[in-house]
Design a protein around this motif. Structure first.
Motif, PDB file in Angstrom:
ATOM      1  N   ASP A 175      11.812 -14.937  83.295  1.00 48.44           N
ATOM      2  CA  ASP A 175      13.161 -14.575  82.863  1.00 48.44           C
ATOM      3  C   ASP A 175      13.953 -15.808  82.427  1.00 48.44           C
ATOM      4  N   SER A 176      13.591 -16.973  82.981  1.00 51.16           N
ATOM      5  CA  SER A 176      14.269 -18.210  82.575  1.00 51.16           C
ATOM      6  C   SER A 176      13.897 -18.574  81.145  1.00 51.16           C
ATOM      7  N   ILE A 177      12.680 -18.196  80.759  1.00 50.61           N
ATOM      8  CA  ILE A 177      12.230 -18.503  79.392  1.00 50.61           C
ATOM      9  C   ILE A 177      13.196 -17.907  78.373  1.00 50.61           C
ATOM     10  N   TYR A 178      13.741 -16.720  78.702  1.00 53.69           N
ATOM     11  CA  TYR A 178      14.679 -16.095  77.771  1.00 53.69           C
ATOM     12  C   TYR A 178      15.926 -16.964  77.567  1.00 53.69           C
ATOM     13  N   PHE A 179      16.366 -17.608  78.670  1.00 52.50           N
ATOM     14  CA  PHE A 179      17.548 -18.479  78.558  1.00 52.50           C
ATOM     15  C   PHE A 179      17.183 -19.787  77.848  1.00 52.50           C
ATOM     16  N   TYR A 180      15.924 -20.187  77.993  1.00 50.97           N
ATOM     17  CA  TYR A 180      15.475 -21.498  77.515  1.00 50.97           C
ATOM     18  C   TYR A 180      14.995 -21.410  76.072  1.00 50.97           C
ATOM     19  N   ALA A 181      14.685 -20.170  75.638  1.00 48.95           N
ATOM     20  CA  ALA A 181      14.044 -19.960  74.333  1.00 48.95           C
ATOM     21  C   ALA A 181      14.828 -20.622  73.196  1.00 48.95           C
ATOM     22  N   SER A 182      16.153 -20.387  73.157  1.00 49.62           N
ATOM     23  CA  SER A 182      16.932 -20.892  72.021  1.00 49.62           C
ATOM     24  C   SER A 182      16.863 -22.421  71.922  1.00 49.62           C
ATOM     25  N   TYR A 183      16.815 -23.091  73.095  1.00 50.74           N
ATOM     26  CA  TYR A 183      16.712 -24.561  73.081  1.00 50.74           C
ATOM     27  C   TYR A 183      15.391 -24.984  72.444  1.00 50.74           C
ATOM     28  N   VAL A 184      14.302 -24.337  72.855  1.00 47.21           N
ATOM     29  CA  VAL A 184      12.970 -24.694  72.340  1.00 47.21           C
ATOM     30  C   VAL A 184      12.900 -24.412  70.840  1.00 47.21           C
ATOM     31  N   PHE A 185      13.468 -23.285  70.428  1.00 43.85           N
ATOM     32  CA  PHE A 185      13.437 -22.934  69.010  1.00 43.85           C
ATOM     33  C   PHE A 185      14.250 -23.941  68.187  1.00 43.85           C
ATOM     34  N   LYS A 186      15.359 -24.402  68.773  1.00 39.63           N
ATOM     35  CA  LYS A 186      16.190 -25.400  68.080  1.00 39.63           C
ATOM     36  C   LYS A 186      15.388 -26.690  67.902  1.00 39.63           C
ATOM     37  N   GLU A 187      14.650 -27.072  68.968  1.00 38.82           N
ATOM     38  CA  GLU A 187      13.819 -28.281  68.922  1.00 38.82           C
ATOM     39  C   GLU A 187      12.737 -28.147  67.848  1.00 38.82           C
ATOM     40  N   ALA A 188      12.276 -26.893  67.639  1.00 35.47           N
ATOM     41  CA  ALA A 188      11.218 -26.674  66.646  1.00 35.47           C
ATOM     42  C   ALA A 188      11.794 -26.681  65.226  1.00 35.47           C
ATOM     43  N   GLY A 189      13.089 -26.977  65.134  1.00 33.85           N
ATOM     44  CA  GLY A 189      13.708 -27.125  63.824  1.00 33.85           C
ATOM     45  C   GLY A 189      14.138 -25.825  63.170  1.00 33.85           C
ATOM     46  N   ILE A 190      14.393 -24.802  63.976  1.00 35.60           N
ATOM     47  CA  ILE A 190      14.829 -23.515  63.416  1.00 35.60           C
ATOM     48  C   ILE A 190      16.352 -23.469  63.433  1.00 35.60           C
ATOM     49  N   SER A 191      16.948 -23.022  62.335  1.00 36.87           N
ATOM     50  CA  SER A 191      18.409 -23.055  62.240  1.00 36.87           C
ATOM     51  C   SER A 191      19.049 -22.051  63.198  1.00 36.87           C
ATOM     52  N   ASP A 192      20.298 -22.310  63.591  1.00 36.77           N
ATOM     53  CA  ASP A 192      21.011 -21.461  64.557  1.00 36.77           C
ATOM     54  C   ASP A 192      21.077 -20.000  64.121  1.00 36.77           C
ATOM     55  N   ASP A 193      21.221 -19.773  62.821  1.00 39.22           N
ATOM     56  CA  ASP A 193      21.321 -18.387  62.325  1.00 39.22           C
ATOM     57  C   ASP A 193      20.035 -17.618  62.560  1.00 39.22           C
ATOM     58  N   GLN A 194      18.913 -18.338  62.454  1.00 32.38           N
ATOM     59  CA  GLN A 194      17.609 -17.662  62.564  1.00 32.38           C
ATOM     60  C   GLN A 194      17.202 -17.406  64.012  1.00 32.38           C
ATOM     61  N   ILE A 195      17.737 -18.249  64.932  1.00 31.54           N
ATOM     62  CA  ILE A 195      17.291 -18.182  66.331  1.00 31.54           C
ATOM     63  C   ILE A 195      17.454 -16.792  66.938  1.00 31.54           C
ATOM     64  N   GLN A 196      18.570 -16.122  66.651  1.00 32.44           N
ATOM     65  CA  GLN A 196      18.803 -14.806  67.261  1.00 32.44           C
ATOM     66  C   GLN A 196      17.710 -13.801  66.869  1.00 32.44           C
ATOM     67  N   TYR A 197      17.160 -13.968  65.652  1.00 34.48           N
ATOM     68  CA  TYR A 197      16.107 -13.027  65.231  1.00 34.48           C
ATOM     69  C   TYR A 197      14.787 -13.342  65.926  1.00 34.48           C
ATOM     70  N   ILE A 198      14.509 -14.656  66.099  1.00 36.79           N
ATOM     71  CA  ILE A 198      13.256 -15.045  66.761  1.00 36.79           C
ATOM     72  C   ILE A 198      13.294 -14.652  68.235  1.00 36.79           C
ATOM     73  N   THR A 199      14.494 -14.718  68.834  1.00 33.70           N
ATOM     74  CA  THR A 199      14.626 -14.327  70.242  1.00 33.70           C
ATOM     75  C   THR A 199      14.205 -12.874  70.427  1.00 33.70           C
ATOM     76  N   ILE A 200      14.497 -12.025  69.425  1.00 35.31           N
ATOM     77  CA  ILE A 200      14.060 -10.620  69.507  1.00 35.31           C
ATOM     78  C   ILE A 200      12.535 -10.564  69.609  1.00 35.31           C
ATOM     79  N   GLY A 201      11.881 -11.530  68.964  1.00 31.42           N
ATOM     80  CA  GLY A 201      10.413 -11.612  69.046  1.00 31.42           C
ATOM     81  C   GLY A 201       9.924 -11.783  70.469  1.00 31.42           C
ATOM     82  N   THR A 202      10.686 -12.548  71.291  1.00 31.94           N
ATOM     83  CA  THR A 202      10.245 -12.761  72.682  1.00 31.94           C
ATOM     84  C   THR A 202      10.290 -11.441  73.450  1.00 31.94           C
ATOM     85  N   GLY A 203      11.364 -10.668  73.246  1.00 37.07           N
ATOM     86  CA  GLY A 203      11.473  -9.364  73.925  1.00 37.07           C
ATOM     87  C   GLY A 203      10.397  -8.407  73.457  1.00 37.07           C
TER      88      GLY A 203
END
Length: 514
Positions: free
Chosen positions: A302-330
């Motif tokens: 469950d912590s991964i869900y909170f941590y996901a956006s940080y990791v995605f940001k590190e992978a160079g994904i823009s803030d606008d795109q992160i919310q869509y990729i987070t849906i991928g985790t669910g």
């Protein structure tokens, strides 16, 4: 049929896959879960997108009321309380769920549970107009209580209503609906839907809709047959409920098994949680449920869900795109839970749990390596992104689903509510602990923050491999006798040697007499 042991040929059991479709059972599962475990996943997920808006709201409220400008860490503290108080509400819910199910029955308990939900949704909805962040905190406590009750009562209701060959799959649907709730929460929380600055209070109150659906549909379905016969002693109502849920005449072998359990628990009142701790005959069942329920939260999924956006940001994904990729985790966890649902009756509980924990250990190690080298190797951030998805997949395949099935299968009717109270309490306490310490784990251990989670997964896999017997397709008495060997290991051997000695002594006496 008598209440003695099941006798006669097993012909009935071969007709297990009933000729008429048990549509009522499927609809009952959907109705109970929409207002039940779906809420847990949904309420975890909707807190992600409005973070900044609620933090701003807290800040503005303090300025308006007391003319105080909060520091960043103070805002984070209030925010952490809003998020984590949900798990304290869940703990309270898990504790009152046991007495409630015994008093009102499984179905009525789920219906009454919506009182907490509706009050919480109303507070969240009006918090903005009232300019009060305290209302959000109280709302999260009430919604936590709602989730705590449904996480305990719903698997119990399903496990007691399903036929033996479908018990695992039906109980597992609780986990499927939890992960579906996560996806739904992530979608509804998109900025285009309710995740915007102007709509966040509607987002926090949107959990009332599944509650309404449940209130309209669940009253049409029967109560748990086991509860009706064993707790209420109403055989007619039990047969009627079974007929309604199976969509055909009642199998005598199934009724015999419930009558057998009724005979075993005759004259026994429902157990209290502290009585289970003192009872040696359920010692290993209790240890198992406590370890697996704790591991489910301490494995860090469950912590991964909170941590996901940080990791995605590190992978160079823009803030606008992160919310869509987070849906991928669910979606990942949802897919894995459906796969686990299809496999659990083929592969068994032990295999799925062990496999899930071993895979998670592997991914935690790979994830740590990827985070350590992300500044030296250009493609490492993408590996750490892949690890997030594989970690969640492995969690969904094993621990997510099987954990909720276990208490139904390894405890009898009198101990089951208390067992669920203990399992639920362990789960919520650990969720609270993880919620509070995770931000500090990340800042202190940085790239090594998944090492403790990997260790938990490895230890859990070892425990399952060494101590948990397989429960697939077995009756309660068969499972109990397997645990009996563990609970009375030394004593059984001692008894055997005593009987052997008495037997030899008898032979000696007999030969001298002859």
């Amino acid at each position: 049929s008598g209440s003695g042991p099941v006798s006669g040929p097993r012909a009935n059991e071969t007709v297990a896959f009933y000729t008429s479709s048990p549509l009522t059972l499927v609809l009952m599962v959907a109705s109970a879960a929409i207002g039940g475990t779906l809420q847990y996943g949904y309420n975890l997920a909707i807190m992600n997108s409005p973070t900044i808006f609620i933090q701003t709201f807290v800040n503005e409220t303090f300025l308006e009321r007391w003319d105080i400008q909060l520091e960043d860490y103070q805002v984070t503290l209030v925010w952490t309380i809003i998020v984590s108080i949900f798990s304290l509400g869940g703990l309270a819910g898990a504790i009152i769920a046991g007495p409630m199910t015994i008093r009102f029955g499984r179905k009525k308990c789920l219906l009454l549970n919506n009182i907490f939900l509706m009050s919480g949704a109303l507070l969240a909805l009006t918090s903005r107009a009232a300019n009060s962040f305290e209302m959000i905190i109280i709302s999260r406590v009430l919604i936590g209580i709602n989730s705590g009750i449904s996480m305990n009562v719903q698997p119990m209701y399903f496990g007691e209503s399903a036929p033996k060959h479908l018990r695992g799959a039906i109980s597992l649907s609780s986990a499927v609906f939890t992960s579906f709730g996560v996806v739904l929460g992530q979608v509804v929380g998109l900025r285009e839907i309710l995740g915007s600055e102007s709509c966040w209070h509607y987002l926090l109150a949107s959990n009332a809709i599944p509650g309404f659906i449940q209130l309209l549909t669940l009253p049409w379905f029967p109560e748990s047959p086991r509860y009706l016969l064993i707790d209420r002693g109403d055989k007619e109502a039990c047969i009627k409920a079974l007929r309604q849920l199976r969509g055909c005449e009642v199998q005598s072998s199934e009724l015999d098994e419930i009558l057998q359990e009724q005979a075993d628990t005759k004259g026994m009142r429902p157990r209290r949680p502290w009585e289970l701790f003192a009872d040696r005959s359920v010692r290993w069942q209790l240890i198992t449920v406590m370890i697996i329920s704790s591991a489910m939260q301490l494995c860090g999924n469950d912590s991964i869900y909170f941590y996901a956006s940080y990791v995605f940001k590190e992978a160079g994904i823009s803030d606008d795109q992160i919310q869509y990729i987070t849906i991928g985790t669910g979606t990942c966890e949802f897919t894995a839970c459906i796969m686990c649902n299809l496999l659990i009756e083929r592969k068994g509980r032990r295999f799925m749990l062990m496999g899930g924990f071993i895979l998670m250990t592997v991914w935690a190690v790979v994830f740590t390596i990827a985070l350590s080298f992300e500044h030296y190797v250009s493609w490492m951030p993408y590996l750490s992104m892949a690890c997030i998805f594989t970690y969640i997949l492995s969690f969904g395949m094993g621990p997510a689903g099987v954990t909720g099935v276990l208490p139904t299968e390894i405890f009898n009717q009198t101990a089951r509510p208390a067992a669920y109270m203990i399992a639920g309490s362990m789960m919520w306490i650990n969720l609270f602990v993880i919620g509070m310490i995770f931000p500090f784990l990340v800042s202190e251990l940085s790239e090594y923050c998944f090492v403790p989670f990997g260790a938990v997964c490895l230890l859990s896999a070892l425990y399952v491999g060494l101590f948990l017997p397989e429960t697939k397709g077995k009756s309660l008495s068969a499972i109990t006798s397997e645990f009996h060997k563990l609970n009375f290991k030394g004593e059984d051997k001692r008894k055997e040697s005593q009987t052997q000695a008495q037997y030899q002594l008898g032979e000696v006496c007999l030969s001298t007499a002859l």
